[in-house]
Enzyme design. Structure first.
Site, PDB file in Angstrom:
ATOM      1  N   HIS A  96      42.431 -12.082  10.551  1.00  0.00           N
ATOM      2  CA  HIS A  96      41.116 -12.603  10.907  1.00  0.00           C
ATOM      3  C   HIS A  96      40.799 -13.927  10.230  1.00  0.00           C
ATOM      4  O   HIS A  96      39.646 -14.321  10.106  1.00  0.00           O
ATOM      5  CB  HIS A  96      40.048 -11.545  10.662  1.00  0.00           C
ATOM      6  CG  HIS A  96      39.967 -10.594  11.814  1.00  0.00           C
ATOM      7  ND1 HIS A  96      41.101 -10.078  12.397  1.00  0.00           N
ATOM      8  CD2 HIS A  96      38.933 -10.107  12.517  1.00  0.00           C
ATOM      9  CE1 HIS A  96      40.732  -9.296  13.400  1.00  0.00           C
ATOM     10  NE2 HIS A  96      39.423  -9.295  13.496  1.00  0.00           N
ATOM     11  N   ASP A 121      30.136  -8.237   6.500  1.00  0.00           N
ATOM     12  CA  ASP A 121      29.333  -7.849   7.665  1.00  0.00           C
ATOM     13  C   ASP A 121      30.157  -7.063   8.683  1.00  0.00           C
ATOM     14  O   ASP A 121      29.609  -6.363   9.520  1.00  0.00           O
ATOM     15  CB  ASP A 121      28.794  -9.098   8.384  1.00  0.00           C
ATOM     16  CG  ASP A 121      27.788  -9.832   7.531  1.00  0.00           C
ATOM     17  OD1 ASP A 121      27.275  -9.242   6.563  1.00  0.00           O
ATOM     18  OD2 ASP A 121      27.514 -11.012   7.839  1.00  0.00           O
ATOM     19  N   GLU A 176      19.709 -10.317   4.087  1.00  0.00           N
ATOM     20  CA  GLU A 176      20.364 -11.451   4.729  1.00  0.00           C
ATOM     21  C   GLU A 176      19.307 -12.217   5.525  1.00  0.00           C
ATOM     22  O   GLU A 176      18.112 -11.971   5.378  1.00  0.00           O
ATOM     23  CB  GLU A 176      21.514 -11.001   5.655  1.00  0.00           C
ATOM     24  CG  GLU A 176      22.777 -10.597   4.915  1.00  0.00           C
ATOM     25  CD  GLU A 176      24.024 -10.590   5.807  1.00  0.00           C
ATOM     26  OE1 GLU A 176      23.962 -11.059   6.962  1.00  0.00           O
ATOM     27  OE2 GLU A 176      25.068 -10.104   5.326  1.00  0.00           O
TER      28      GLU A 176
HETATM   29  C1  LIG Z   1      34.113 -11.034  12.729  1.00  0.00           C
HETATM   30  C2  LIG Z   1      34.323 -11.441  11.287  1.00  0.00           C
HETATM   31  C3  LIG Z   1      33.322 -11.228  10.370  1.00  0.00           C
HETATM   32  C4  LIG Z   1      33.494 -11.590   9.035  1.00  0.00           C
HETATM   33  N1  LIG Z   1      32.496 -11.337   8.161  1.00  0.00           N
HETATM   34  C5  LIG Z   1      32.660 -11.658   6.864  1.00  0.00           C
HETATM   35  C6  LIG Z   1      31.631 -11.385   5.929  1.00  0.00           C
HETATM   36  O1  LIG Z   1      30.579 -10.881   6.257  1.00  0.00           O
HETATM   37  N2  LIG Z   1      31.852 -11.707   4.633  1.00  0.00           N
HETATM   38  C7  LIG Z   1      33.030 -12.253   4.211  1.00  0.00           C
HETATM   39  O2  LIG Z   1      33.170 -12.460   3.015  1.00  0.00           O
HETATM   40  N3  LIG Z   1      34.003 -12.531   5.081  1.00  0.00           N
HETATM   41  C8  LIG Z   1      33.838 -12.255   6.401  1.00  0.00           C
HETATM   42  N4  LIG Z   1      34.833 -12.550   7.283  1.00  0.00           N
HETATM   43  C9  LIG Z   1      35.995 -13.312   6.814  1.00  0.00           C
HETATM   44  C10 LIG Z   1      37.090 -12.456   6.235  1.00  0.00           C
HETATM   45  O3  LIG Z   1      36.772 -12.086   4.924  1.00  0.00           O
HETATM   46  C11 LIG Z   1      38.369 -13.280   6.254  1.00  0.00           C
HETATM   47  O4  LIG Z   1      38.736 -13.482   7.601  1.00  0.00           O
HETATM   48  C12 LIG Z   1      39.526 -12.674   5.504  1.00  0.00           C
HETATM   49  O5  LIG Z   1      40.622 -13.510   5.732  1.00  0.00           O
HETATM   50  C13 LIG Z   1      39.862 -11.226   5.807  1.00  0.00           C
HETATM   51  O6  LIG Z   1      40.597 -11.067   6.940  1.00  0.00           O
HETATM   52  P1  LIG Z   1      42.016 -10.306   7.039  1.00  0.00           P
HETATM   53  O7  LIG Z   1      42.046  -9.027   6.305  1.00  0.00           O
HETATM   54  O8  LIG Z   1      42.291 -10.280   8.464  1.00  0.00           O
HETATM   55  O9  LIG Z   1      42.994 -11.289   6.238  1.00  0.00           O
HETATM   56  P2  LIG Z   1      44.043 -12.330   6.838  1.00  0.00           P
HETATM   57  O10 LIG Z   1      43.329 -13.286   7.680  1.00  0.00           O
HETATM   58  O11 LIG Z   1      45.169 -11.616   7.446  1.00  0.00           O
HETATM   59  O12 LIG Z   1      44.514 -13.042   5.486  1.00  0.00           O
HETATM   60  C14 LIG Z   1      43.660 -13.925   4.787  1.00  0.00           C
HETATM   61  C15 LIG Z   1      44.444 -14.640   3.676  1.00  0.00           C
HETATM   62  O13 LIG Z   1      44.745 -13.721   2.630  1.00  0.00           O
HETATM   63  C16 LIG Z   1      46.144 -13.525   2.528  1.00  0.00           C
HETATM   64  N5  LIG Z   1      46.330 -12.088   2.382  1.00  0.00           N
HETATM   65  C17 LIG Z   1      46.151 -11.126   3.316  1.00  0.00           C
HETATM   66  N6  LIG Z   1      46.392  -9.925   2.773  1.00  0.00           N
HETATM   67  C18 LIG Z   1      46.702 -10.131   1.484  1.00  0.00           C
HETATM   68  C19 LIG Z   1      47.060  -9.291   0.400  1.00  0.00           C
HETATM   69  N7  LIG Z   1      47.129  -7.962   0.539  1.00  0.00           N
HETATM   70  N8  LIG Z   1      47.343  -9.859  -0.786  1.00  0.00           N
HETATM   71  C20 LIG Z   1      47.286 -11.197  -0.961  1.00  0.00           C
HETATM   72  N9  LIG Z   1      46.967 -12.040   0.029  1.00  0.00           N
HETATM   73  C21 LIG Z   1      46.673 -11.516   1.232  1.00  0.00           C
HETATM   74  C22 LIG Z   1      46.756 -14.090   3.785  1.00  0.00           C
HETATM   75  O14 LIG Z   1      48.055 -14.577   3.565  1.00  0.00           O
HETATM   76  C23 LIG Z   1      45.790 -15.198   4.125  1.00  0.00           C
HETATM   77  O15 LIG Z   1      46.064 -16.345   3.391  1.00  0.00           O
HETATM   78  C24 LIG Z   1      34.692 -12.209   8.622  1.00  0.00           C
HETATM   79  C25 LIG Z   1      35.694 -12.445   9.555  1.00  0.00           C
HETATM   80  C26 LIG Z   1      35.519 -12.066  10.880  1.00  0.00           C
HETATM   81  C27 LIG Z   1      36.614 -12.344  11.851  1.00  0.00           C
END
Ligand SMILES: Cc1cc2nc3c(=O)[nH]c(=O)nc-3n(C[C@H](O)[C@H](O)[C@H](O)COP(=O)(O)OP(=O)(O)OC[C@H]3O[C@@H](n4cnc5c(N)ncnc54)[C@H](O)[C@@H]3O)c2cc1C
Ligand SMILES: *[C@@H]1O[C@H](CO)[C@@H](O)[C@H](O)[C@H]1NC(C)=O
Ligand SMILES: *[C@@H]1O[C@H](CO)[C@@H](O)[C@H](O)[C@H]1NC(C)=O
Ligand SMILES: *[C@@H]1O[C@H](CO)[C@@H](O)[C@H](O)[C@H]1NC(C)=O
Ligand SMILES: CC(=O)N[C@H]1CO[C@H](CO)[C@@H](O)[C@@H]1O
Length: 526
Positions: free
Chosen positions: A101, A162, A273
């Site tokens: 994401h 969120d 919020e």
């Molecule tokens: C609809 C939506 C709502 C959101 N709402 C919020 C919110 O309310 N508050 C907020 O803070 N954020 C929010 N986000 C953002 C979210 O925190 C980030 O997108 C974050 O990257 C988490 O997504 P992911 O688990 O898919 O990680 P990815 O996108 O897969 O990874 C994010 C980064 O972290 C690294 N990574 C992934 N897993 C690990 C691991 N286990 N160890 C070390 N590095 C790792 C990846 O290499 C990459 O660089 C939202 C995103 C979306 C799409």
């Protein structure tokens, strides 16, 4: 789409230049042949990897050469050890992928290895009840599943995002911010312990007491210091129900004064919020439309009539046997607020329904083909002293409407953030999260260029430029920068520590290259 589709060729060239020929005698070496020599409990995939070359932002696409589906943490450490042994010359990089994401390719690699963290889901789950309850989960677990598991014990984490279909490792690599952060701090303030696989392949347990430098490095560390394979998350007794309230303001000053008053009070709401509605008719917008006020007719009659409005959103947690006390407290709190009378919208939902609210919108948007579209999101942290100057320019001049998605805006208190972590925040006691969460689908199926996306990106640029020129003291959340100069400026006085930690835990700079902070190269890192 910025596409880089030559991973095999590039990697082949890199490997041929490197000392790898000494390990494997086959001159027609390709990455798969090498990776297949690594002993694993899980497995690699080398084909059909398109799903790993996209993300929620839908703007950047980099193709990996291989995807590791780990079955055990040792699969991750074994793979990283092998890549580490190839040395800087190989150019081979590794990205953990949470739920993908990210917005600008942060979890992708060109020609390297993606580690599908979700393969580890459920492998570590253990709830510990008692005075200081916590749950152990894998870094690849989705927060929605952490919630489901802990609720079985009447417990739940304290601080959220969120949207819950994100992984633990993914949000802890950023911060994890939502309406509970003013009180509990971000998610990274609610972690007792981590297990991390470093860029050398070492599996390390870390906490505030043990290997504390790595612990704080990894929290908010943008995946730069290691892969979070397990996290111990603080829990609290979970409420059964939530009173969910929205009120409207037409004056920004009054709106923010009320928000700041609420976050500074000892006895207050459990979640605070707010969002900005620019020239909209109707109250509800896009993916936050899961809110169903008790009086939908009243809500639908409220029109913005071209005005900019500000919606304060808050909740009060309660259990069914506490309805009366809860109602009294809510009336008491509401009496202190100066919203436009007749704009009080209330609803009662289960704790699960409230926390998983955005998923309802996801399902709807998916069914309309409006989920997997470009998301030119921009998340900013703005010091309180500059929020009015910021609002005047951005909501008054740069942006003309919010029809393509919400703008969140709410204050948090810096004292709830630990300055030893890697996350960068403004230097003021109170700062605002301002999130521009727009969706920009292609105007029509036949259009070649997505003009709406280009316009949105231009507006983002304007906002950032204004902040820089006007010395707003803004920091990006989920930061994205393209030059090392910008990254230096982003980290400010934390840059040296960030680099020292990189040298210590990922000296070859092989991890999460999609962040664009460091580049693996045969040259010395710093
Ligand atoms: C609809 C939506 C709502 C959101 N709402 C919020 C919110 O309310 N508050 C907020 O803070 N954020 C929010 N986000 C953002 C979210 O925190 C980030 O997108 C974050 O990257 C988490 O997504 P992911 O688990 O898919 O990680 P990815 O996108 O897969 O990874 C994010 C980064 O972290 C690294 N990574 C992934 N897993 C690990 C691991 N286990 N160890 C070390 N590095 C790792 C990846 O290499 C990459 O660089 C939202 C995103 C979306 C799409
Ligand atoms: C490719 O991956 C998709 C999604 O992961 C899967 O549904 C499909 O069956 C796969 N196709 C092949 C040929 O393996
Ligand atoms: C921020 O939190 C600290 C510590 O809890 C508190 O003393 C201070 O009053 C808070 N500031 C505001 C503006 O709420
Ligand atoms: C963190 O904050 C404490 C006090 O709140 C201060 O003494 C310390 O110098 C700060 N550390 C860093 C690294 O900024
Ligand atoms: C989308 C939207 O709400 N547009 C409104 C903006 O304001 C004008 C009046 O100033 C309305 O006519 C539009 O409908």
């Amino acid at each position: 789409m910025y596409s880089h589709n030559l991973p095999f060729l590039k990697l082949f060239m890199l490997l041929s230049l490197s000392g790898i020929a000494m390990h494997i005698s086959n001159p027609d070496l390709l990455v798969p042949a090498y990776l297949q020599t690594i002993p694993l409990n899980g497995h690699f995939l080398f084909q059909n990897l398109t799903e790993f070359s996209k993300d929620f932002g839908n703007r950047f696409s980099y193709e990996p050469s291989a995807v590791l589906y780990p079955a055990l943490v040792s699969d991750i450490s074994g793979t990283i050890k092998h890549v580490f042994e190839l040395g800087a010359q190989s150019g081979l990089t590794v990205a953990a992928r949470g739920h993908g994401h990210s917005l600008q390719g942060q979890a992708q690699v060109t020609g390297g290895i993606v580690i599908r963290m979700e393969s580890l889901q459920g492998t570590q789950t253990m709830v510990h009840t008692g005075d200081l309850p916590y749950v152990d989960v894998s870094g690849g677990d989705l927060w929605i599943n952490v919630l489901k598991e802990t609720l079985k014990h009447g417990l739940a984490p304290r601080s959220w995002t969120d949207y819950l279909h994100l992984t633990v490792g993914g949000t802890l690599s950023n911060a994890g911010v939502s309406g509970q952060a003013f009180w509990h701090g971000p998610q990274i303030s609610n972690v007792y312990e981590l297990e991390v696989v470093t860029g050398k392949g070492d599996i390390m347990k870390c906490s505030a007491k043990e290997n504390s430098d790595l612990f704080y490095a990894a929290l908010g560390g943008l995946g730069q210091f290691g892969i979070i394979t397990r996290a111990r998350i603080a829990l609290e007794p979970a409420p059964k129900m939530v009173k969910w309230i929205r009120v409207l303001y037409s004056d920004f000053m009054t709106f923010t004064e009320d928000q700041e008053m609420l976050i500074s009070m000892e006895k207050t709401f459990d979640y605070i919020e707010g969002f900005v509605i620019i020239n909209r008719t109707g109250l509800l917008n896009n993916w936050r439309s899961s809110f169903k006020p008790q009086d939908p007719v009243q809500a639908s009659h409220f029109n913005s009539d071209g005005r900019t409005l500000f919606c304060l959103e808050m909740t009060k947690n309660y259990n069914p046997d506490e309805v009366e006390t809860m109602e009294q407290e809510v009336v008491q709190l509401l009496s202190k607020l100066r919203y436009v009378s007749s704009t009080l919208f209330q609803s009662e939902v289960t704790y699960m329904e409230f926390l998983d609210r955005v998923h309802v919108s996801e399902i709807k948007l998916r069914s309309q083909g409006l989920w997997e579209v470009p998301h030119p999101w921009l998340n900013l942290l703005i010091p309180r002293s500059k929020i009015h100057e910021f609002a005047k320019e951005v909501f008054g001049k740069i942006l003309t409407d919010t029809t393509n998605g919400p703008i969140l805006l709410y204050p948090v208190n810096r004292s709830k953030w630990d300055n030893r972590t890697s996350v960068v925040i403004p230097k003021e006691e109170v700062f605002y999260l301002v999130a521009f969460l727009f969706s920009e689908p292609t105007p029509s199926p036949t259009s070649e260029k997505n003009e709406n996306l280009e316009i949105a990106l231009q507006k983002n640029k304007k906002v950032v430029k204004f902040c820089n020129n006007a010395n707003i003291g803004m920091k990006q959340y989920l930061p994205h920068h393209t030059t090392q100069k910008e990254w230096r400026a982003h980290f400010g006085d934390k840059w040296e520590t960030f680099c020292r930690r990189k040298q210590a835990y990922d000296p070859l700079a092989m991890l999460a290259p999609g962040q664009g902070i460091f580049h693996k190269s045969p040259l010395p890192l710093l």
